[in-house]
Structure formats: structure tokens, C-alpha cells
Design a protein around this motif. Structure first.
Motif, mmCIF file in Angstrom:
data_model
loop_
_atom_site.group_PDB
_atom_site.id
_atom_site.type_symbol
_atom_site.label_atom_id
_atom_site.label_comp_id
_atom_site.label_asym_id
_atom_site.label_seq_id
_atom_site.Cartn_x
_atom_site.Cartn_y
_atom_site.Cartn_z
ATOM 1 N N ASP A 686 0.862 -1.187 0.000
ATOM 2 C CA ASP A 686 0.000 0.000 0.000
ATOM 3 C C ASP A 686 0.898 1.236 0.000
ATOM 4 N N ARG A 687 0.858 1.991 -1.100
ATOM 5 C CA ARG A 687 1.728 3.153 -1.237
ATOM 6 C C ARG A 687 1.071 4.454 -0.772
ATOM 7 N N ARG A 688 -0.199 4.381 -0.397
ATOM 8 C CA ARG A 688 -0.867 5.596 0.053
ATOM 9 C C ARG A 688 -0.310 6.008 1.418
ATOM 10 N N PRO A 689 -0.567 7.260 1.830
ATOM 11 C CA PRO A 689 -0.053 7.699 3.144
ATOM 12 C C PRO A 689 -0.567 6.797 4.258
ATOM 13 N N LEU A 690 0.274 6.647 5.289
ATOM 14 C CA LEU A 690 -0.040 5.756 6.395
ATOM 15 C C LEU A 690 -0.491 6.569 7.596
ATOM 16 N N GLN A 691 -1.617 6.140 8.194
ATOM 17 C CA GLN A 691 -2.036 6.676 9.476
ATOM 18 C C GLN A 691 -1.795 5.553 10.473
ATOM 19 N N SER A 692 -0.588 5.590 11.107
ATOM 20 C CA SER A 692 -0.109 4.410 11.833
ATOM 21 C C SER A 692 -1.034 3.989 12.962
ATOM 22 N N ALA A 693 -1.666 4.955 13.666
ATOM 23 C CA ALA A 693 -2.535 4.584 14.789
ATOM 24 C C ALA A 693 -3.952 4.278 14.356
ATOM 25 N N MET A 694 -4.307 4.544 13.099
ATOM 26 C CA MET A 694 -5.672 4.357 12.588
ATOM 27 C C MET A 694 -6.688 4.964 13.550
ATOM 28 N N LEU A 695 -6.529 6.250 13.827
ATOM 29 C CA LEU A 695 -7.431 6.961 14.728
ATOM 30 C C LEU A 695 -8.848 6.982 14.144
ATOM 31 N N PRO A 696 -9.870 7.078 14.989
ATOM 32 C CA PRO A 696 -11.243 7.086 14.450
ATOM 33 C C PRO A 696 -11.488 8.236 13.493
ATOM 34 N N VAL A 697 -11.014 9.419 13.847
ATOM 35 C CA VAL A 697 -11.258 10.602 13.033
ATOM 36 C C VAL A 697 -9.951 11.369 12.898
ATOM 37 N N ILE A 698 -9.679 11.865 11.697
ATOM 38 C CA ILE A 698 -8.500 12.690 11.455
ATOM 39 C C ILE A 698 -8.916 13.906 10.655
ATOM 40 N N ALA A 699 -8.012 14.867 10.550
ATOM 41 C CA ALA A 699 -8.295 16.046 9.722
ATOM 42 C C ALA A 699 -8.294 15.640 8.256
ATOM 43 N N GLU A 700 -9.209 16.211 7.486
ATOM 44 C CA GLU A 700 -9.304 15.877 6.069
ATOM 45 C C GLU A 700 -8.048 16.348 5.338
ATOM 46 N N GLU A 701 -7.472 15.485 4.486
ATOM 47 C CA GLU A 701 -6.258 15.794 3.727
ATOM 48 C C GLU A 701 -6.542 15.616 2.247
ATOM 49 N N ARG A 702 -5.706 16.260 1.445
ATOM 50 C CA ARG A 702 -5.876 16.134 -0.009
ATOM 51 C C ARG A 702 -5.663 14.683 -0.438
ATOM 52 N N ASN A 703 -4.632 14.048 0.140
ATOM 53 C CA ASN A 703 -4.355 12.644 -0.172
ATOM 54 C C ASN A 703 -4.599 11.844 1.096
ATOM 55 N N LEU A 704 -5.839 11.330 1.227
ATOM 56 C CA LEU A 704 -6.227 10.665 2.466
ATOM 57 C C LEU A 704 -5.463 9.360 2.674
#
Length: 835
Positions: A686-704
Motif C-alpha cells: 500500500d503506497r498511500r499515506p499511512l495513518q499508523s494509529a488508525m485513529l477514528p477521526v482525522i483532519a481531512e487531507e488532499r491525499n487521504l
């Protein structure tokens, strides 16, 4: 000497005097032995044995009794042939003529002195001590082919440094001995050679006198020298004095020239060779006898400066003697006299004191002019009495500085030797003993620093150690691993390990790198095998997955090659493991594969999808959705998944694989957890950005990051978004009405802001019906908002309504209103029929 009741020996070097002093102390004890040189004086009150430089020999010792020729029972003069030396010859001639023991006097020197001794002392008994070993000429040898335990003799500091630098490259280094070195530094350098730490020594002709070395071969870098007057070829006797350092007792030695050195000591031109007569003279020890000894009046008159100079220049009255060339002390005396410095020097006492100051040795080798200036300043300070202790201490302190290069330290040592000499004079310095101790301490510090600089520049201990193993099995090298993964050969650092990679020490020169790498390539496999075993036994402690490879200590040890239809990648050993023995490498790779299999267990749901995609019993529609989920790494948008083509009876098949059919997405909840997402990212799947903690909600980003769906200015994890949608549908089912109430506590508790959760609901087809506000003056809680579900909305199908703008407002359906028809209108009857 020790067989007599008392005795004195005069040596040409204070180094020799110190060496014999230590030997006599071991026999007689410190209280009976004295050491007297120009720069050091150890003289116990009851001393009976005196070891001195020739210049410092006490010719008479009142109070000890004895015959008319002296107060010592035994007197000896070493290297008596130096009476023919241009600079110091007159000193040795005077001792040869006048230093006598009551019981025995010995003159030790070359056989070339024999005819002159017979003329000056006809009654002398001549005793020969033949050399037990033989010297053999072996011609020219290249520097790279010099045998071990060799000395290279050069005749300038530049030549010495050049040869030592080359030996450092080719053979690991060499000790350096020059006349400009302090005795302490010279001893330390000789010990470096004698201990075997280096196999080569580079020296000036100072090696020919006073140094007993364990040498097998002497190579001459040149056969000419500057004798203070002119550049001339060495005499055969001088050649033999130097070449004779090779061989000891009954062990034979060899000598020759250094190939590739020009006449001036440079590289390139062929060197001058020994001619046949010189070789014969050296090998057979046959030399032309000396024809004269240099003499100068030892007891001049001090009536005036003119009388003093006249006596010092007076010719001898014996045919075997010749007037000494003008030495530095006489040259300084005449220079200061011509400059008018001596006009105020009157009376025998003052003239004697002035002459003693002129006899200060030129330790700095600066020549007559510069040395005369120093003597003139010293006379100005001493003419009125003593030198103050504070003044002398400040001069010594200025020189007590161990910073600087080799030449700088040599200059300071020469200067401190001048002050050590001054402090030894009995009537020149106040607090003489204290100042002399300070001067000796400063010289010792400078000598240690100079030895360190010479060793640092001309000795490469790594190369020396490796050269000693040449011809042996390199696997037998005593290589060990020290702190910080340093690779050591007999405690000498040659490099360090980075993971399983050997890195040559950065301080190694280009010429050393090949040798160090060659040694490491043969000696390290065993150590690396043990390192791999230790890592395996620790359960691969410290091994990480990063950027599609396995890393340890920050370095790749295996690459991960992704395979079609498999989660488990293929392992390929990194280049760093190339030095591991084949069997150890295979076992290590098998252990790595087992560790990786365990590490990838969180990706078991993805592996099940791969298996289902290969299952021929699965229907094509189901396999198509499985492939879509695999390509999306565990999730896909519902409207782009092809779900509309999947028969309802195949949905249980996918649910058994852990697939959830959500309102807007199809996903595998187990793959939305932190562990599998991190593994997919580390494996490079998976080459997409990583959200290591997989938080329930994050700030919206251009490349989620993977696994998130936009919700206004925030983004929510897919499984939690589906949880919100299900809660809304349950509330709608319970209401049994088109419009229903939905508690926002769930999305708010997850972390969504009210405005963002309303946009999330709108994307799933829910439309907000705002409740009217309380009337003015009314009391009580406000009426809650209502929601209405519109499954036919485009937004529910496309999922495109979560932009940051306002959601679209639905159009309200209106029933058609009958139009009023004017009376008498011909269409009125038709309108009635339509109603």
C-alpha cells in the motif's frame, strides 16, 4: 670500572651516559653513582663512579686522594677516535691526553686510532676485540623489498621523513631517529623498534654511535653528507660505523643501498653504489689510519679577550696534532668581540665568565650569527650577577607547550635544552635546582608529545599487524569485535560492522584499504556466522520491516519481493550477507522467513482473499469483487466495486471472507486495524499515506490515508462511518415514519464535529429537516431535528456530496392546482373532463 674503588667514563652522547649510569646504579646503588652531562646533573655527596659526557668529565676530584695523574682509580674515554672530529675533536684529544686513572686508564675506539696513540702514548697497551659476526654486502634493495628488522640511513631531515612516509605506506611504519631529537624521544622511538611494534627504523648517521639495535640489515639512502663545511662522500670508516649496526654478537648482518633513491635522497634516479674498495674495507674491517687529531689549548689564559683568542688559536707542538677548526664557541667569541660586546669585559674573572657563556652549545643549530645573538643577550643578563628565578621560569613556561607539528616540537626541545644547560651552571641561575627540575620536566613533556607525533605520522599499526601475518592464513588473524561493533586486530581498530557489513576505518589511507578488506574478507565469516546465530537465538530482536526490506541496525539484510497472489513476499539476502558462509546464510534466511511469517499474521484476512481469488469453485462475480478488494488493499467504494452485478445468493460467500457491505463502501474490518495497515505500508503493498494509529477521526487531507472516508473538514475510518449509518437506519426502522429522530451522540463521541457528521449522513442519502426554533418568549427544550432518507438521491449512489460546500436542498413535490377557466371559454368543458 666497577672492579675499582672509583672511576669515571666519558661518553660522546648523554644518551650513552644515561644508559651506562642505569647499569652501574643497578650494581652499586644510587648513592655511589653520579650522572653529569651538560643538561643534567645527578651527583650524590658520596658518589664514587661518574658517568659523563666527554665535555663534562671532572678531570680532578680534590679530597679523594690518589696519584698525581688524577683522583679516580679508573678512567675511560669512549669513542676516542672522535678526537679527529672537526667540531668536538679537540675535547676528545684533551681527554685522551690528560684524563688518567690512578690504577687504570682505557681509551675505547676504532683501530684507526692506533698509530696516533702509539705516537702520543708509546707505553699504552693495545688490545683488539674482533667482531664476532660478519657483515655482507647485498647490493641495492627496493623499499618495498627491504627485509624485516632493517634500518634505513638518510642524511637530512627531509630524506628521513620521505623514507618514513613510504615505509608507512608499504610496511606499516617505521621508528625515526635523528640527532635533533631529544634523548627521551630517541629512546622511545628505539623502544618502538626494539619491541617489534615496527620492523623498520629510519635514522640519520646518529645511528652509528651509541645505539645498540636488533638489526639484520642497514640500507643507505645516500652515501654523501654535509659535514658543516661541504657536501662530501662518506669515508669507509664512517660507512662501517653505520653498517656495523647490523648483526649482533655471533649473528651476521648485511648492508647495501636503497634502490630508487637519487644522490640527494629523492626518488627516481639510481643511487650511488659502494665501490669494490669500500665494500672490501667494510667487510674486512680494514681502514686507513687517522693521520692527525684536532687540538686546542685546554687551559687558555684569561688576561684579556685578545689573549684568550690567541691561546685558543695557537698551534699544537706535536706532529700528531693539528689545530682544531674554528668551533662554534670560538666563532661566537670572535663575533661578539668584533661587535664590541667585549669592551666592558675586563679582568680574568670576567673574561673567564664570558668564555664560559660563549661555550653554550648551539642546540638549535641556528649557526654563528643567531647563536651569537642569544649568547649576547645571556651575557647582558648575567654580567650583573645571576638570572632571576622568575625570569627563567617564564622562559621555560613559554616553551612548555605540547601543541604543534614535529618541527615545532623539535625547535622547542632544542630551546629547552639550552635552558637546561644554563640551569646546570652553578653560578648562573638563582634557585638552580628548582629551575633545572622545571626544565627537565618540560623537556620530558615535549619529548612525549614529539614521540606521539612521530608515531602518529610514521606508524600505521593496522598495516604493521597485517604485514606480520603476510604469508600466513588470514583466517588465523586474531580479529575480534569490540565495543560499538569495532573490528579489532590485536586491539588495533581496522574498521567496524554496520549490521553485517564491514566498513574500513575512515582513518585508513587509500593504500591500506585493500589490505584491510582482504584481511576482513577471510577472517570475518566466522564472526559474522556467530553474529547471525546470536540474532536468530534472540528471536530476531531489532529486525524491522521498512521500505520493502528487512532491516537490522539501520541496514538492509534481506529484500522483500512481492509475489502475485501472495501476501508473503519472497526473501532475497542483501549484499551484506555475502560474507556469511553458505550454510549459515541458508539457516539465517530460513529463520528470517519463519520470523516474517509470524510477523505477517495480522494480514491473514488478506491472504484469505488471495485464496478465494484463486478458488475455481467461486463464481466469477464474487471473484471480481474479491480482486477489487485485493487491489484496494481491503476496501473499495461501493459504486465502483461492481456490487450491482453480484447476485444476492453470493453475498454469504463474501461475508465468510470477512467482507462487510456498507452503505458507501465494501471493506474487510480486520484490515482496517493499525497492525495490518502498518504491515501493508512497510511491505510496500500500500503506497498511500499511512495513518499508523488508525485513529477514528482525522483532519481531512488532499491525499487521504488508506481506510478513511472524507466527512467535511474531517475524515472518518470506514468501519466507524458504517457504524454511524447503521445506527441511523435502526432509528429510521424504529420510527416507522418517513421522518425520524437520530441522536447525534454516537458520531460526536467518535470525534466528528456536528457540521461534518451531517455531511457524512448526507453522503449516505439522509436529508436533515431542521426543527423550527422556539417562539419568542417560549420555554423548554428545543424540538430536535429530524432526518429523512432518500435512497434514490444521486448523492447516495455516487458518494460525491461530502464537499466542503453546502449540501443540495431537495425539491419539494407539489400537487398540480386546477387553473381557473374564464366563463365562455371553449376549453372550459374540456378542463372539467380532465378533472
Amino acid at each position: 670500572m666497577c672492579a675499582h674503588s672509583s672511576g669515571a667514563i666519558g661518553f660522546p652522547l648523554r644518551l650513552l651516559a644515561r644508559e651506562v649510569y642505569d647499569r652501574v646504579v643497578a650494581i652499586k646503588g644510587e648513592k655511589q653513582v653520579a650522572l653529569i652531562t651538560g643538561e643534567q646533573r645527578i651527583e650524590p655527596p658520596d658518589a664514587r663512579y661518574f658517568l659523563c659526557t666527554a665535555e663534562a668529565m671532572p678531570l680532578r676530584r680534590p679530597g679523594m686522594g690518589g696519584g698525581p695523574e688524577g683522583d679516580f682509580a679508573f678512567v675511560a674515554l669512549d669513542e676516542a677516535q672522535l678526537a679527529a672530529d672537526r667540531e668536538r675533536g679537540h675535547i676528545f684529544t684533551d681527554r685522551l691526553l690528560h684524563a688518567r686513572g690512578r690504577e687504570e686508564t682505557m681509551l675505547l675506539g676504532s683501530a684507526t686510532l692506533e698509530p696516533l696513540v702509539r705516537q702520543l702514548e708509546p707505553k699504552a697497551e693495545l688490545v683488539e676485540r674482533p667482531r664476532f659476526s660478519t657483515l655482507t654486502h647485498i647490493g641495492a634493495r627496493k623499499l618495498s623489498r627491504l627485509p624485516p628488522r632493517s634500518a634505513v640511513v638518510a642524511f637530512s631531515a627531509e630524506q628521513v621523513y620521505g623514507v618514513a612516509e613510504m615505509l608507512r605506506r608499504f610496511r606499516g611504519g617505521a621508528a625515526v631517529v635523528m640527532g635533533a631529537l631529544s634523548p627521551e624521544t630517541r629512546n622511545r622511538q628505539v623502544d618502538l623498534f626494539q619491541s617489534g611494534e615496527v620492523d623498520y627504523i629510519v635514522a640519520t648517521d646518529a645511528i652509528g654511535m651509541g645505539l645498540n639495535l636488533d638489526l639484520n640489515h642497514v640500507a643507505f639512502a645516500g652515501l654523501t653528507k654535509f659535514d658543516g663545511m661541504r657536501q662530501r662522500r662518506l669515508q669507509p670508516a664512517e660507512m662501517a660505523q653505520i653498517a656495523g649496526r647490523a648483526g649482533r654478537h655471533q649473528r651476521d648482518g648485511t648492508f647495501g643501498v636503497l634502490a630508487g633513491m637519487s644522490r640527494d635522497g629523492g626518488r627516481g634516479a639510481p643511487p650511488p653504489e659502494f665501490d669494490d674498495e669500500e665494500v672490501y674495507a667494510i667487510e674486512e674491517h680494514r681502514f686507513a689510519p687517522l693521520t692527525r687529531l684536532y687540538w686546542r689549548e685546554p687551559e687558555p689564559r684569561f688576561d684579556s679577550i685578545e689573549v684568550l683568542i690567541a691561546d685558543l688559536e695557537a698551534p699544537p707542538d706535536h706532529a700528531a696534532l693539528a689545530a682544531a677548526p674554528e668551533a662554534i664557541d670560538l666563532a661566537v667569541l670572535k663575533r661578539l668581540h668584533s661587535d664590541g660586546i667585549t669592551e666592558a669585559v675586563k679582568g680574568a674573572g670576567s673574561v673567564r665568565r664570558f668564555w664560559e657563556i660563549c661555550q653554550l652549545p648551539d642546540f638549535r643549530s641556528q649557526g654563528t650569527d643567531m647563536h651569537a645573538r642569544f649568547v649576547s643577550r645571556l651575557w647582558a643578563d648575567l654580567s650583573t650577577g645571576y638570572l632571576g628565578a622568575d625570569y627563567v621560569a617564564s622562559r621555560i613556561a613559554q616553551l612548555d607547550n605540547v601543541q604543534g607539528d614535529i618541527d615545532t616540537l623539535q625547535g622547542r626541545i632544542a630551546a629547552i635544552r639550552s635552558w637546561a644547560y644554563i640551569c646546570q651552571r652553578p653560578d648562573w641561575v638563582l634557585a638552580r635546582d628548582e629551575m633545572a627540575a622545571r626544565a627537565r620536566a618540560a623537556e620530558a613533556k615535549l619529548s612525549d608529545a614529539l614521540h606521539a607525533r612521530l608515531t602518529e605520522r610514521f606508524v600505521n599499526r593496522r598495516t604493521t599487524l597485517l604485514m606480520k601475518t603476510a604469508g600466513q592464513d588470514a583466517s588465523l588473524l586474531p580479529i575480534t569485535i569490540g565495543e560499538d561493533d569495532a573490528v579489532l586486530v590485536e586491539d588495533e581498530r581496522i574498521g567496524h560492522l554496520e549490521g553485517f557489513r564491514f566498513v574500513v576505518d575512515t582513518s585508513a589511507g587509500h593504500e591500506d584499504r585493500k589490505m584491510l578488506l582482504a584481511a576482513a574478507e577471510k577472517a570475518l565469516p566466522g564472526i559474522l556466522a556467530a553474529r547471525a546465530t546470536k540474532l536468530t537465538d534472540s528471536g530476531m530482536d531489532g529486525v524491522t520491516i521498512m521500505d520493502g526490506a528487512l532491516h537490522w541496525q539501520g541496514h538492509a539484510i534481506a529484500s522483500l519481493d512481492l509475489r502475485e497472489g501472495k501476501v508473503m513476499p519472497a526473501l532475497s539476502p542483501a549484499r551484506d550477507l555475502a560474507m556469511l558462509p553458505a550454510a549459515s546464510r541458508e539457516a539465517f534466511m530460513a529463520a528470517l522467513e519463519g520470523w516474517l511469517t509470524t510477523r505477517l499474521e495480522p494480514l491473514a484476512p488478506l491472504e484469505k482473499l488471495h485464496e478465494a481469488a484463486r478458488d475455481p469453485a467461486a463464481e466469477s462475480e464474487a471473484r471480481a469483487i474479491v480482486h477489487t478488494l485485493i487491489a484496494g488493499h481491503g476496501f473499495a467504494r461501493r459504486d465502483k466495486s461492481g456490487l450491482m452485478h453480484l447476485p444476492k445468493e453470493l453475498r454469504p460467500f463474501l461475508r465468510r471472507l470477512g467482507v462487510t457491505f456498507g452503505a458507501l463502501d465494501i471493506f474487510v474490518p480486520a484490515l482496517l486495524k493499525p497492525a495490518p495497515r502498518q504491515l501493508l505500508h512497510m511491505l510496500g503493498i500500500d503506497r498511500r499515506p499511512l495513518q499508523s494509529a488508525m485513529l477514528p477521526v482525522i483532519a481531512e487531507e488532499r491525499n487521504l490515508p488508506s481506510g478513511y472516508r472524507p466527512a467535511g473538514e474531517q475524515a472518518i475510518r470506514l468501519d466507524l462511518a458504517e457504524k454511524v449509518f447503521r445506527a441511523a437506519h435502526e432509528a429510521r426502522s424504529k420510527s416507522k415514519a418517513r421522518k425520524f429522530f437520530f441522536d447525534s451522540a454516537l458520531p460526536v463521541s467518535i470525534g466528528l464535529e456536528p457540521a461534518n457528521y451531517r455531511r457524512l449522513m448526507s453522503a449516505a442519502g439522509f436529508r436533515l429537516q431542521k426543527a423550527p426554533a422556539l417562539a419568542e418568549g417560549a420555554f423548554g427544550p428545543p424540538v430536535p431535528d429530524k432526518w429523512e432518507w432518500q435512497p434514490s438521491s444521486r448523492r447516495a449512489a455516487s458518494g460525491k456530496s461530502l464537499s466542503r460546500g453546502k449540501p443540495e436542498r431537495g425539491k419539494r413535490e407539489r400537487s398540480p392546482q386546477p387553473k381557473t377557466v374564464a366563463e365562455g371559454n371553449p376549453f372550459g368543458a374540456l378542463a372539467d373532463l380532465m378533472r
